[in-house]
Write a protein that holds these residues in place. Structure first.
Motif, PDB file in Angstrom:
ATOM      1  N   UNK A 267      35.736 -31.347  -2.054  1.00 29.42           N
ATOM      2  CA  UNK A 267      36.470 -30.841  -0.978  1.00 29.42           C
ATOM      3  C   UNK A 267      36.799 -29.235  -0.911  1.00 29.42           C
ATOM      4  N   UNK A 268      36.553 -28.941  -2.052  1.00 24.28           N
ATOM      5  CA  UNK A 268      36.663 -27.197  -2.193  1.00 24.28           C
ATOM      6  C   UNK A 268      35.443 -26.465  -2.548  1.00 24.28           C
ATOM      7  N   UNK A 269      34.390 -27.112  -3.046  1.00 25.47           N
ATOM      8  CA  UNK A 269      33.206 -26.370  -3.665  1.00 25.47           C
ATOM      9  C   UNK A 269      33.219 -25.800  -4.884  1.00 25.47           C
ATOM     10  N   UNK A 270      34.185 -26.374  -5.655  1.00 32.03           N
ATOM     11  CA  UNK A 270      34.117 -26.047  -7.051  1.00 32.03           C
ATOM     12  C   UNK A 270      33.042 -26.461  -7.920  1.00 32.03           C
ATOM     13  N   UNK A 271      32.266 -25.557  -8.269  1.00 29.75           N
ATOM     14  CA  UNK A 271      31.138 -26.186  -8.931  1.00 29.75           C
ATOM     15  C   UNK A 271      31.322 -27.031 -10.258  1.00 29.75           C
ATOM     16  N   UNK A 272      30.767 -28.317 -10.472  1.00 24.50           N
ATOM     17  CA  UNK A 272      31.060 -29.074 -11.483  1.00 24.50           C
ATOM     18  C   UNK A 272      30.589 -28.335 -12.734  1.00 24.50           C
ATOM     19  N   UNK A 273      29.755 -27.595 -12.715  1.00 23.24           N
ATOM     20  CA  UNK A 273      29.492 -26.693 -14.003  1.00 23.24           C
ATOM     21  C   UNK A 273      30.379 -25.725 -14.476  1.00 23.24           C
ATOM     22  N   UNK A 274      31.266 -25.221 -13.335  1.00 22.84           N
ATOM     23  CA  UNK A 274      32.309 -24.441 -13.730  1.00 22.84           C
ATOM     24  C   UNK A 274      33.492 -25.245 -14.416  1.00 22.84           C
ATOM     25  N   UNK A 275      33.769 -26.414 -13.665  1.00 17.89           N
ATOM     26  CA  UNK A 275      34.693 -26.986 -14.348  1.00 17.89           C
ATOM     27  C   UNK A 275      34.518 -27.543 -15.657  1.00 17.89           C
ATOM     28  N   UNK A 276      33.113 -27.867 -16.069  1.00 19.49           N
ATOM     29  CA  UNK A 276      32.665 -28.222 -17.297  1.00 19.49           C
ATOM     30  C   UNK A 276      32.860 -27.086 -18.516  1.00 19.49           C
TER      31      UNK A 276
END
Length: 162
Positions: free
Chosen positions: A64-73
């Motif tokens: 929904x917001x375009x937060x990269x999954x690798x940033x969250x990881x």
């Protein structure tokens, strides 16, 4: 449902935004939409509140917001970096002039030594300007208290827009 002091602040914020022709958006994780609920409790808020994103899961933050999954990881969902991207994503995906993002550990579980219960990251994105971030460590006040303190902090950030 929500405390009268917060409702009063929301009413003043909505009135000021309406008078200035400003629109707001939210990107909420640990508050689960409480800021959106507060703002929409105010009659006439549709003139000042564009939309809210309740992005509780990591997948929702990404989709929904375009937060990269690798940033969250790399940083964790509860981080300044993720809050900044959430706010920017909400702004980019709305017609708002300003967006506030909230991500934290409301508790009672889920905390770690590095990210204890009560840690909440906030970000404010304004169209044509940068993103500012705020970190709060409310402590283990209890889930509801951390969430309400986070709503109050979100209002503080939105009030900077005025």
């Amino acid at each position: 449902m929500l405390p009268p002091p917060l409702l009063d602040r929301a009413a003043a914020l909505v009135a000021a935004c309406r008078a200035r022709g400003l629109a707001l958006a939210t990107a909420e994780s640990c508050t689960g939409g409480l800021v959106s609920a507060l703002l929409t409790e105010v009659p006439g808020s549709s003139a000042a509140f564009d939309r809210g994103f309740a992005t509780y899961s990591n997948e929702a933050k990404t989709e929904m917001l375009g937060v990269p999954a690798d940033l969250i990881a790399a940083e964790g969902a509860v981080s300044e970096a993720v809050a900044r991207v959430m706010a920017a994503g909400a702004l980019a995906r709305s017609r708002a002039d300003a967006a506030v993002a909230i991500t934290g550990v409301a508790g009672p579980g889920g905390g770690t030594a590095a990210k204890p219960v009560g840690l909440v990251h906030f970000a404010l994105a304004r169209r044509g300007e940068g993103v500012i971030a705020v970190e709060r460590r409310f402590g283990a006040l209890g889930r509801s208290e951390v969430r309400l303190a986070s709503v109050a902090q979100a209002l503080d950030l939105f009030e900077r827009v005025l």
